[in-house]
Write a protein that holds these residues in place. Structure first.
Motif, PDB file in Angstrom:
ATOM      1  N   UNK A  48     -42.273  10.506 -48.301  1.00 11.22           N
ATOM      2  CA  UNK A  48     -43.232  11.322 -49.048  1.00 11.22           C
ATOM      3  C   UNK A  48     -44.208  11.955 -48.054  1.00 11.22           C
ATOM      4  N   UNK A  49     -44.281  13.259 -48.086  1.00 13.75           N
ATOM      5  CA  UNK A  49     -45.189  14.006 -47.216  1.00 13.75           C
ATOM      6  C   UNK A  49     -46.480  14.282 -47.990  1.00 13.75           C
ATOM      7  N   UNK A  50     -47.580  13.901 -47.436  1.00 11.09           N
ATOM      8  CA  UNK A  50     -48.855  14.041 -48.134  1.00 11.09           C
ATOM      9  C   UNK A  50     -49.283  15.509 -48.226  1.00 11.09           C
ATOM     10  N   UNK A  51     -49.941  15.836 -49.323  1.00 15.75           N
ATOM     11  CA  UNK A  51     -50.479  17.181 -49.531  1.00 15.75           C
ATOM     12  C   UNK A  51     -51.965  17.191 -49.181  1.00 15.75           C
ATOM     13  N   UNK A  52     -52.534  18.412 -49.182  1.00 14.53           N
ATOM     14  CA  UNK A  52     -53.973  18.553 -48.889  1.00 14.53           C
ATOM     15  C   UNK A  52     -54.510  19.729 -49.685  1.00 14.53           C
ATOM     16  N   UNK A  53     -55.615  19.536 -50.388  1.00 17.00           N
ATOM     17  CA  UNK A  53     -56.234  20.618 -51.150  1.00 17.00           C
ATOM     18  C   UNK A  53     -57.049  21.501 -50.209  1.00 17.00           C
ATOM     19  N   UNK A  54     -56.739  22.792 -50.212  1.00 17.23           N
ATOM     20  CA  UNK A  54     -57.464  23.769 -49.399  1.00 17.23           C
ATOM     21  C   UNK A  54     -58.360  24.585 -50.336  1.00 17.23           C
ATOM     22  N   UNK A  55     -59.658  24.394 -50.252  1.00 15.82           N
ATOM     23  CA  UNK A  55     -60.605  25.054 -51.164  1.00 15.82           C
ATOM     24  C   UNK A  55     -61.052  26.374 -50.549  1.00 15.82           C
ATOM     25  N   UNK A  56     -60.815  27.444 -51.292  1.00 16.21           N
ATOM     26  CA  UNK A  56     -61.248  28.782 -50.851  1.00 16.21           C
ATOM     27  C   UNK A  56     -62.073  29.427 -51.955  1.00 16.21           C
TER      28      UNK A  56
END
Length: 339
Positions: A326-334
């Motif tokens: 499982x590859x972790x995700x990341x929230x990118x806030x723009x």
């Protein structure tokens, strides 16, 4: 449908297999018109020369190791980054890849798997097509001793290794962010088909709403996973008296379709409508405002899938061992969501 062979082509044109071989290799011993006709027919019928068989004939010591790869779409940013990851990992270990696309077609996917069987690839890496709901072609690869690794869209009906991103957590963090910034009516644009990926993202969406004290509203859940569909259905949704104040979309292209539709209708993004996607492709920073999105890390997915497969081929890991990474995700806030 069985893969097209040189024998099939020879019978179609009433020539010898040797003549077909010469034509496909550009020999001047075949007249130009006949050569072009044979090559055109081969391309139209998805004929691929068996590079592995050639390598075995030409080199007993260093046979070419070829991995078959099936992507649903070449034009999709996420799948192109996965392909880059597979190719980079394969080249480090002296493997080659044959990259193909199912174009989201079940029949074409079956044909490609049959082609890989016929050409004796050492393994196959695949993300199943949206249309696929029968899996005999995948099982056939395993039955023939060809290692199989699924990525992104996995198949629960087949006992094979998988590499996925954390779709549930990615969706959960995105919707939790929307709720934390004051959004109360968050619409969900999800995938066609009943895929594990789609279910995980919906479950993340639903659970984030519940944790924020918001009840999921079935009237805010839509099957829509591309920009064209988003631009078609969003206007009527935004005309509702109980319109959403935010959209969480299954990919960036869908989110961008929502974003531009909302702006065209006079809504301010993010003051009136917040929009969040899932990919973090190049288009996410090319739109105005730039898109808040979940980063999928496609290159890492491709690298992991290739390494699992190559370990099986080289005997580092048993072929029958089933792995899940499982590859972790990341929230990118723009700027497309409230601060």
């Amino acid at each position: 449908m069985q893969p097209t062979t040189m024998k099939d082509i020879a019978e179609h044109f009433g020539v010898s297999i040797a003549t077909v071989s010469r034509a496909l290799n550009g020999s001047n011993r075949v007249n130009k018109e006949k050569c072009e006709a044979i090559c055109d027919y081969a391309r139209a019928n998805n004929f691929y020369p068996n590079d592995i068989a050639k390598s075995l004939r030409n080199s007993r010591r260093m046979p070419v190791k070829v991995i078959g790869v099936i992507v649903p779409e070449f034009t999709h940013y996420y799948f192109s980054t996965i392909l880059n990851g597979i190719e980079a990992a394969a080249s480090k270990r002296d493997f080659r890849i044959i990259a193909t696309t199912s174009r989201e077609s079940y029949e074409r996917e079956v044909q490609l798997c049959q082609m890989f069987e016929a050409h004796q690839v050492c393994g196959v890496i695949v993300s199943q097509a949206k249309e696929t709901n029968h899996y005999e072609h995948f099982q056939s690869l395993i039955d023939r001793g060809i290692p199989l690794v699924f990525y992104d869209r996995i198949c629960n009906g087949i006992n094979a290794s998988i590499v996925v991103v954390d779709d549930y957590q990615g969706a959960f963090s995105a919707v939790a962010h929307l709720a934390a910034t004051g959004c109360k009516r968050i619409a969900y644009y999800g995938m066609h088909g009943n895929t594990v990926l789609g279910r995980n993202r919906y479950n993340g969406y639903r659970d984030a709403l519940l944790k924020a004290g918001l009840q999921p509203d079935p009237s805010l859940t839509f099957v829509c996973d591309n920009r064209e569909e988003a631009e078609k259905i969003t206007p009527n949704i935004l005309k509702r008296d109980d319109r959403p104040d935010a959209f969480f979309c299954v990919n960036d292209d869908t989110a961008i379709g929502v974003l531009y539709t909302a702006k065209h209708m006079g809504f301010k993004v993010p003051d009136d409508i917040s929009v969040c996607g899932f990919t973090n492709g190049e288009r996410a920073i090319a739109c105005d405002p730039q898109l808040t999105t979940v980063e999928q890390r496609g290159s890492k997915v491709g690298e992991e899938a290739a390494n699992i497969l190559m370990d099986k081929v080289e005997g580092i890991s048993p072929k029958e061992k089933i792995e899940k990474r499982v590859v972790r995700t990341r929230l990118i806030i723009r700027q497309s969501t409230r601060g």
